[in-house]
Design a protein around this motif. Structure first.
Motif, PDB file in Angstrom:
ATOM      1  N   ALA A   1      -6.384  -5.655   3.870  1.00 25.81           N
ATOM      2  CA  ALA A   1      -7.558  -4.943   3.363  1.00 25.81           C
ATOM      3  C   ALA A   1      -7.254  -4.263   2.032  1.00 25.81           C
ATOM      4  N   THR A   2      -6.084  -3.647   1.925  1.00 24.15           N
ATOM      5  CA  THR A   2      -5.737  -2.950   0.682  1.00 24.15           C
ATOM      6  C   THR A   2      -5.627  -3.929  -0.481  1.00 24.15           C
TER       7      THR A   2
ATOM      8  N   VAL B   1      -8.886   2.919   1.174  1.00 21.28           N
ATOM      9  CA  VAL B   1      -8.698   2.039   2.334  1.00 21.28           C
ATOM     10  C   VAL B   1      -8.094   2.820   3.502  1.00 21.28           C
ATOM     11  N   ALA B   2      -7.082   3.635   3.222  1.00 23.11           N
ATOM     12  CA  ALA B   2      -6.464   4.426   4.296  1.00 23.11           C
ATOM     13  C   ALA B   2      -7.472   5.407   4.895  1.00 23.11           C
ATOM     14  N   GLY B   3      -8.274   6.050   4.033  1.00 24.16           N
ATOM     15  CA  GLY B   3      -9.282   6.980   4.529  1.00 24.16           C
ATOM     16  C   GLY B   3     -10.337   6.284   5.361  1.00 24.16           C
TER      17      GLY B   3
ATOM     18  N   PRO C   1       0.824  -1.216   0.000  1.00 23.00           N
ATOM     19  CA  PRO C   1       0.000   0.000   0.000  1.00 23.00           C
ATOM     20  C   PRO C   1       0.854   1.259   0.000  1.00 23.00           C
ATOM     21  N   HIS C   2       0.335   2.302  -0.633  1.00 22.47           N
ATOM     22  CA  HIS C   2       1.006   3.609  -0.651  1.00 22.47           C
ATOM     23  C   HIS C   2       0.019   4.666  -0.162  1.00 22.47           C
ATOM     24  N   PRO C   3      -0.140   4.793   1.168  1.00 21.46           N
ATOM     25  CA  PRO C   3      -1.081   5.804   1.683  1.00 21.46           C
ATOM     26  C   PRO C   3      -0.597   7.211   1.360  1.00 21.46           C
ATOM     27  N   ARG C   4      -1.536   8.077   0.973  1.00 20.93           N
ATOM     28  CA  ARG C   4      -1.216   9.463   0.622  1.00 20.93           C
ATOM     29  C   ARG C   4      -2.119  10.414   1.403  1.00 20.93           C
ATOM     30  N   PRO C   5      -1.761  11.693   1.478  1.00 20.40           N
ATOM     31  CA  PRO C   5      -2.645  12.663   2.149  1.00 20.40           C
ATOM     32  C   PRO C   5      -4.042  12.710   1.539  1.00 20.40           C
ATOM     33  N   ALA C   6      -4.183  12.261   0.299  1.00 17.15           N
ATOM     34  CA  ALA C   6      -5.503  12.259  -0.345  1.00 17.15           C
ATOM     35  C   ALA C   6      -6.503  11.398   0.406  1.00 17.15           C
TER      36      ALA C   6
ATOM     37  N   PHE D   1     -11.055  -5.918   5.575  1.00 18.72           N
ATOM     38  CA  PHE D   1     -10.647  -7.138   4.867  1.00 18.72           C
ATOM     39  C   PHE D   1     -11.817  -8.114   4.750  1.00 18.72           C
ATOM     40  N   VAL D   2     -12.564  -8.302   5.838  1.00 18.86           N
ATOM     41  CA  VAL D   2     -13.737  -9.180   5.797  1.00 18.86           C
ATOM     42  C   VAL D   2     -14.761  -8.648   4.795  1.00 18.86           C
ATOM     43  N   SER D   3     -14.914  -7.331   4.748  1.00 16.37           N
ATOM     44  CA  SER D   3     -15.846  -6.729   3.780  1.00 16.37           C
ATOM     45  C   SER D   3     -15.434  -7.022   2.349  1.00 16.37           C
ATOM     46  N   SER D   4     -14.126  -7.065   2.117  1.00 18.80           N
ATOM     47  CA  SER D   4     -13.652  -7.328   0.750  1.00 18.80           C
ATOM     48  C   SER D   4     -13.992  -8.737   0.290  1.00 18.80           C
TER      49      SER D   4
END
Length: 261
Positions: free
Chosen positions: A251-252, A113-115, A9-14, A166-169
Motif C-alpha cells: 500500500a505504501t 498510509v500508516a495513519g 516505509p518509515h512509519p512515524r508518530p505523525a 493497496f487496491v485503492s491505489s
C-alpha cells in the motif's frame, strides 16, 4: 516506478494525526455509520442464529448461535477494515483530495498510509464491540475471555487494511472495488468457517481456505467467545501479522506512486 517509491516505509508518530483527523470526522457521522455496520450482523444473528439454529442444534461443541456469532464478529471486523480501506480511502485520496492537503503539511505519504491503517483497525474495533454486546445479551457469549477479542478485532483490521488500501491505489473509480469484493471478500465470507465448519469442505478447498486470513481470524475469535481452549495461537497471529505487513508495504509503495508526481 522511481527509486523513491520503492523505499521501505518509515512509519512515524505523525501517523497518529491522520488517525485523529479521521476520528474527528467519523464522530459527525457515527450514528449512520454504526447503524449500517451493526444492522446486517444483527439480522444474521436473529434470522440464522435463532431460526436456522433450531434445526442445526449444537456444532463444534457449542450452540449454533454461538458458532454463528463468533464467525460474524470476525467477518464484521474484516468488512469494517476492508470497506474503510477501499471506499473511504479512495474518497479521501481522489474526490476530496484530502491527502493533497495533508502533504502540504510536514506529514509524508508513509504517515498517511500508516495513519489510515491504524484507523481501519480502529473501525474494526468500533464495529465489533456493539455486535459483541448484542451477542452477549442474546446468550451467544459463553466466557469472559470474549473481552480478549477486542485486540483481535484490531489485529484483523490491520490485516485487511493494507490489502484494501493497496487496491485503492490501483483503482480508477469506485467500480474497480467490485472485483476485490466479488473475487476475494465475499468468497472468504462464505467459505472461511463463519457459517459452518471448514472441515465439511472438500480437502482441496480446505487447503485454500487455510491460506486466507479470515479463517485464522475466526479460529482466534471463536474459542474466546465459546469459552474453549485456544489452539495454534502463534500460527493464527503470525498469519494475520504477515498479511498486515505485506499489505502495508504494498500500500505504501503504490500510494506513493499515485500521490508523488
Amino acid at each position: 516506478m522511481t527509486t523513491m517509491t520503492l523505499l521501505l516505509p518509515h512509519p512515524r508518530p505523525a501517523a497518529l494525526k491522520v488517525w485523529l483527523r479521521n476520528l474527528l470526522v467519523w464522530r459527525k457521522l457515527m450514528v449512520a455509520g454504526l447503524f449500517l455496520t451493526f444492522g446486517e450482523p444483527f439480522v444474521y444473528l436473529i434470522g440464522l442464529g435463532f431460526g436456522l439454529g433450531r434445526f442445526i442444534g449444537d456444532l463444534s461443541g457449542m450452540t449454533y448461535l454461538t458458532f454463528l456469532a463468533s464467525g460474524l464478529l470476525a467477518a464484521s471486523a474484516m468488512n469494517a477494515a476492508a470497506f474503510e480501506g477501499m471506499y473511504s480511502v479512495f474518497t479521501r485520496m481522489v474526490h476530496q483530495q484530502t491527502y493533497d492537503a495533508i502533504l502540504a503539511t510536514p506529514l509524508q505519504v508513509d504517515d498517511i498510509v500508516a495513519g489510515e491503517m491504524l484507523w481501519c483497525a480502529t473501525k474494526s474495533v468500533i464495529v465489533g464491540v456493539p455486535i459483541l454486546i448484542v451477542a452477549t445479551l442474546m446468550g451467544a457469549v459463553m466466557s469472559w475471555w470474549a473481552l480478549a477479542t477486542l485486540p483481535v478485532f484490531f489485529l484483523v483490521g490491520l490485516c485487511f487494511a493494507g490489502p484494501s488500501i493497496f487496491v485503492s491505489s490501483l483503482a480508477p473509480s469506485f467500480d474497480f472495488f467490485n472485483y476485490y469484493v466479488t473475487l476475494l471478500i465475499t468468497p472468504m465470507f462464505i467459505f472461511s468457517g463463519v457459517f459452518y465448519p471448514i472441515g465439511t469442505l472438500p480437502e482441496f478447498a480446505q487447503t485454500i481456505v487455510h491460506v486466507l486470513p479470515l479463517s485464522h481470524a475466526v479460529a482466534l475469535i471463536r474459542p474466546l467467545v465459546a469459552g474453549q481452549p485456544l489452539e495454534q495461537l502463534f500460527l493464527h497471529v503470525g498469519v494475520l501479522l504477515a498479511y498486515a505487513g505485506v499489505g502495508y508495504l504494498a500500500a505504501t509503495i503504490f500510494i506513493r506512486r499515485r500521490l508523488i508526481r
